[in-house]
Design an enzyme around this catalytic site. Structure first.
Site, short mmCIF file in Angstrom:
data_model
loop_
_atom_site.label_atom_id
_atom_site.label_comp_id
_atom_site.label_asym_id
_atom_site.label_seq_id
_atom_site.Cartn_x
_atom_site.Cartn_y
_atom_site.Cartn_z
N ARG A 53 3.75 5.65 -7.10
CA ARG A 53 2.90 6.80 -6.81
C ARG A 53 1.69 6.46 -5.95
O ARG A 53 1.38 7.15 -4.99
CB ARG A 53 2.38 7.44 -8.11
N THR A 54 1.00 5.38 -6.32
CA THR A 54 -0.27 5.12 -5.65
C THR A 54 -0.05 4.81 -4.17
O THR A 54 -0.68 5.40 -3.30
CB THR A 54 -1.02 3.97 -6.35
N LYS A 83 1.97 -18.01 1.55
CA LYS A 83 1.72 -19.36 2.09
C LYS A 83 0.38 -19.91 1.62
O LYS A 83 -0.01 -21.01 2.01
CB LYS A 83 1.73 -19.31 3.62
N ARG A 104 -4.12 -3.01 -3.40
CA ARG A 104 -3.90 -3.23 -4.84
C ARG A 104 -3.67 -4.72 -5.03
O ARG A 104 -2.93 -5.35 -4.26
CB ARG A 104 -2.70 -2.44 -5.34
N HIS A 132 -9.39 1.45 -11.18
CA HIS A 132 -8.38 2.21 -10.44
C HIS A 132 -9.01 3.57 -10.12
O HIS A 132 -8.63 4.60 -10.67
CB HIS A 132 -7.13 2.35 -11.30
C1 NCD Z 1 -1.25 2.74 -13.37
C2 NCD Z 1 -1.77 1.42 -12.81
O1 NCD Z 1 -1.19 0.87 -11.88
O2 NCD Z 1 -2.78 0.99 -13.34
N1 NCD Z 1 -0.24 3.31 -12.60
C3 NCD Z 1 -0.53 4.09 -11.51
O3 NCD Z 1 -1.22 3.68 -10.60
N2 NCD Z 1 -0.06 5.35 -11.51
C4 NCD Z 1 -0.88 2.63 -14.79
C5 NCD Z 1 0.21 1.69 -15.18
O4 NCD Z 1 0.77 0.97 -14.35
O5 NCD Z 1 0.54 1.67 -16.36
#
Ligand code: NCD
Length: 305
Positions: A53-54, A83, A104, A132
């Site tokens: 999703r993100t 590397k 991320r 997040h």
């Molecule tokens: C969350 C995350 O990555 O922290 N997921 C997300 O971004 N929708 C929660 C999770 O991974 O459990």
């Protein structure tokens, strides 16, 4: 230059303006009137941890606003990080090519490290168990849309409250909204941090910590389920012990208020039975869709547009 690293950076006006911009984005998308405000921009999405999703909603948000996207998934093996390149050097390079960097990373504070050398805005898409911010903003956007308010609510967080970065980003936002009561339901190994507990006490915010989901369900307006974060455990046996601590089942719905909502940042593993998905209170797919509008608003925020 504006980065989005942590929700602790925002004041209440910032939050309100991002949420109202997101609502304009939602309306514009539905009416087909989105202005291509990012048509001269290149956005880099670099993910050192898995994501559905993100990453895809950040990419879609950029494309909807007219930007071009360069993207690295599995960056831990498919970029020069494999590397041995440092976060700093990777970021220096990305900021030569792109106008903003969505990142991320499995390390807490990776986004801060990236921002310390970047000449372009960094948008933190999750750094370890730390923060997040875009998830928390889409969560509050959803709560406001469904309930019409962010105050005077009873909100239960269930599951891995030690490692949930959405929770860590949500609580600083909720500190701006009065008269909420929080229920933190977790196995004792995965309770909230001492720091959060202390802050809630200092600010006289009502909260209850418990291990009893059934007892809490009738009280809540918002039920926020979380996945036990397997990737944060060093010992697999410790994970096995707590992984199935709380499963929301169809019969639980009878205990809940008719106008309550169920959220989950997703992915779910074994926290919400799929039998619940068609109940009007099951909000998690609507929540994920709202991520698109909020992430569009976040690009406009960092570019000052
Ligand atoms: C969350 C995350 O990555 O922290 N997921 C997300 O971004 N929708 C929660 C999770 O991974 O459990």
């Amino acid at each position: 230059m504006i980065n989005i690293l942590s929700t602790k950076q925002f004041n209440k006006d910032d939050i309100e303006s991002i949420l109202s911009r997101a609502s304009i984005m939602e309306k514009d998308l539905k009416e087909g009137t989105v202005k291509k405000l990012l048509s001269d921009k290149v956005i880099a999405c670099v993910f050192f941890e898995p994501s559905t999703r993100t990453r895809l909603s950040f990419e879609t948000a950029a494309i909807r606003l007219g930007a071009n996207v360069i993207s690295v998934e599995n960056a831990e093996v498919s970029s020069s990080a494999f590397k041995g390149e440092s976060i700093e050097d990777t970021t220096r390079m990305l900021s030569c090519y792109a106008d903003a960097i969505v990142m991320r990373h499995h390390k807490a504070l990776a986004a801060e490290v990236a921002a310390s050398v970047s000449t372009k805005p960094i948008l933190n898409a999750g750094d370890g168990a730390n923060q997040h911010p875009s998830q928390a903003l889409l969560d509050v956007y959803t709560i406001k849309k469904e309930h019409g308010r962010l105050d005077n609510l009873s909100i239960a967080f269930v599951g891995d409250l030690k490692n949930s970065r959405p929770l860590h980003s949500l609580m600083p936002i909720f500190m701006f909204y009065p008269n909420n009561t929080f229920y933190f339901i977790s196995p004792k190994e995965l309770v909230i941090s001492e720091e959060l507990r202390g802050e809630l006490k200092d600010k006289n915010i009502k909260f209850v910590e418990s291990q009893n989901l059934e007892e809490t369900l009738p009280k809540v307006d918002v039920l926020y389920m979380t996945r036990v974060q397997k990737e944060r455990f060093t010992n697999i046996e410790d994970y096995e012990k707590v992984k199935d601590s709380f499963l929301l089942k169809k019969e639980h719905l009878e205990l809940m208020k008719k106008e309550s909502i169920i959220l989950h940042p997703l992915p779910r593993v074994n926290e919400i039975d799929k039998e619940i998905d068609n109940d009007h209170r099951a909000c998690y797919f609507r929540e994920a869709q709202n991520g698109l509008y909020v992430r569009m608003a976040l690009y406009l925020y960092v570019f000052g547009l």
